[in-house]
Design a protein around this motif. Structure first.
Motif, PDB file in Angstrom:
ATOM      1  N   ASP A  19       0.889  -1.185   0.005  1.00 39.26           N
ATOM      2  CA  ASP A  19       0.052  -0.005  -0.015  1.00 39.26           C
ATOM      3  C   ASP A  19       0.780   1.301   0.057  1.00 39.26           C
ATOM      4  N   GLU A  20       1.842   1.186   0.813  1.00 43.11           N
ATOM      5  CA  GLU A  20       2.820   2.450   0.783  1.00 43.11           C
ATOM      6  C   GLU A  20       3.475   2.671  -0.404  1.00 43.11           C
ATOM      7  N   ASP A  21       3.855   1.425  -1.187  1.00 43.48           N
ATOM      8  CA  ASP A  21       4.486   1.609  -2.384  1.00 43.48           C
ATOM      9  C   ASP A  21       3.543   2.349  -3.425  1.00 43.48           C
ATOM     10  N   GLU A  22       2.365   1.878  -3.498  1.00 49.20           N
ATOM     11  CA  GLU A  22       1.101   2.412  -4.472  1.00 49.20           C
ATOM     12  C   GLU A  22       1.020   3.989  -4.004  1.00 49.20           C
ATOM     13  N   ARG A  23       0.963   4.280  -2.815  1.00 52.20           N
ATOM     14  CA  ARG A  23       0.970   5.721  -2.326  1.00 52.20           C
ATOM     15  C   ARG A  23       1.730   6.374  -3.034  1.00 52.20           C
ATOM     16  N   VAL A  24       2.921   6.125  -2.817  1.00 48.30           N
ATOM     17  CA  VAL A  24       4.214   6.731  -3.244  1.00 48.30           C
ATOM     18  C   VAL A  24       4.206   7.006  -4.882  1.00 48.30           C
ATOM     19  N   ARG A  25       3.683   5.919  -5.311  1.00 45.58           N
ATOM     20  CA  ARG A  25       3.697   6.045  -6.990  1.00 45.58           C
ATOM     21  C   ARG A  25       2.808   6.734  -7.482  1.00 45.58           C
ATOM     22  N   LYS A  26       1.517   7.327  -6.676  1.00 46.95           N
ATOM     23  CA  LYS A  26       0.479   8.081  -7.079  1.00 46.95           C
ATOM     24  C   LYS A  26       1.076   9.574  -6.560  1.00 46.95           C
ATOM     25  N   VAL A  27       1.631   9.604  -5.633  1.00 50.67           N
ATOM     26  CA  VAL A  27       2.152  11.067  -5.361  1.00 50.67           C
ATOM     27  C   VAL A  27       3.230  11.399  -6.375  1.00 50.67           C
ATOM     28  N   LYS A  28       3.995  10.611  -6.795  1.00 47.03           N
ATOM     29  CA  LYS A  28       5.025  10.925  -7.790  1.00 47.03           C
ATOM     30  C   LYS A  28       4.294  11.081  -9.145  1.00 47.03           C
ATOM     31  N   TYR A  29       3.084  10.358  -9.433  1.00 46.68           N
ATOM     32  CA  TYR A  29       2.483  10.522 -10.874  1.00 46.68           C
ATOM     33  C   TYR A  29       1.846  12.072 -10.550  1.00 46.68           C
ATOM     34  N   ILE A  30       1.316  12.368  -9.212  1.00 43.45           N
ATOM     35  CA  ILE A  30       0.657  13.826  -9.404  1.00 43.45           C
ATOM     36  C   ILE A  30       1.837  14.839  -9.480  1.00 43.45           C
ATOM     37  N   ILE A  31       2.549  14.713  -8.807  1.00 44.82           N
ATOM     38  CA  ILE A  31       3.704  15.727  -8.890  1.00 44.82           C
ATOM     39  C   ILE A  31       4.398  15.817 -10.493  1.00 44.82           C
ATOM     40  N   ASP A  32       4.551  14.824 -11.046  1.00 45.05           N
ATOM     41  CA  ASP A  32       4.909  14.898 -12.510  1.00 45.05           C
ATOM     42  C   ASP A  32       3.947  15.320 -13.475  1.00 45.05           C
TER      43      ASP A  32
END
Length: 69
Positions: free
Chosen positions: A3-16
């Motif tokens: 779940d933590e990996d998925e949250r990080v992936r989503k936040v990186k996507y949003i930032i990008d």
């Protein structure tokens, strides 16, 4: 994927994809300095301006994160 990996992936996507270059720069530098004063000094702006900008950017990230759910 955890779940933590998925949250990080989503936040990186949003930032990008959702933040302007200026907003990306501010939030990445804030993550590095962890101080509005240090960030303001680096950017040539007041610490209160940096605080307000970081709050605004975090709201964008949270809003977009909620939309991804």
């Amino acid at each position: 994927m955890s779940d933590e990996d998925e949250r990080v992936r989503k936040v990186k996507y949003i930032i990008d994809t959702k933040l302007s270059v200026a907003d990306k720069t501010i939030i990445i530098l804030y993550a590095q300095y962890r101080s509005y004063r240090k960030l303001g000094k680096r950017m040539g702006l007041s610490h209160m301006t940096m605080r307000n900008e970081c709050i605004r950017i975090r709201k964008i990230i949270l809003k977009e994160y909620e939309r991804l759910h």
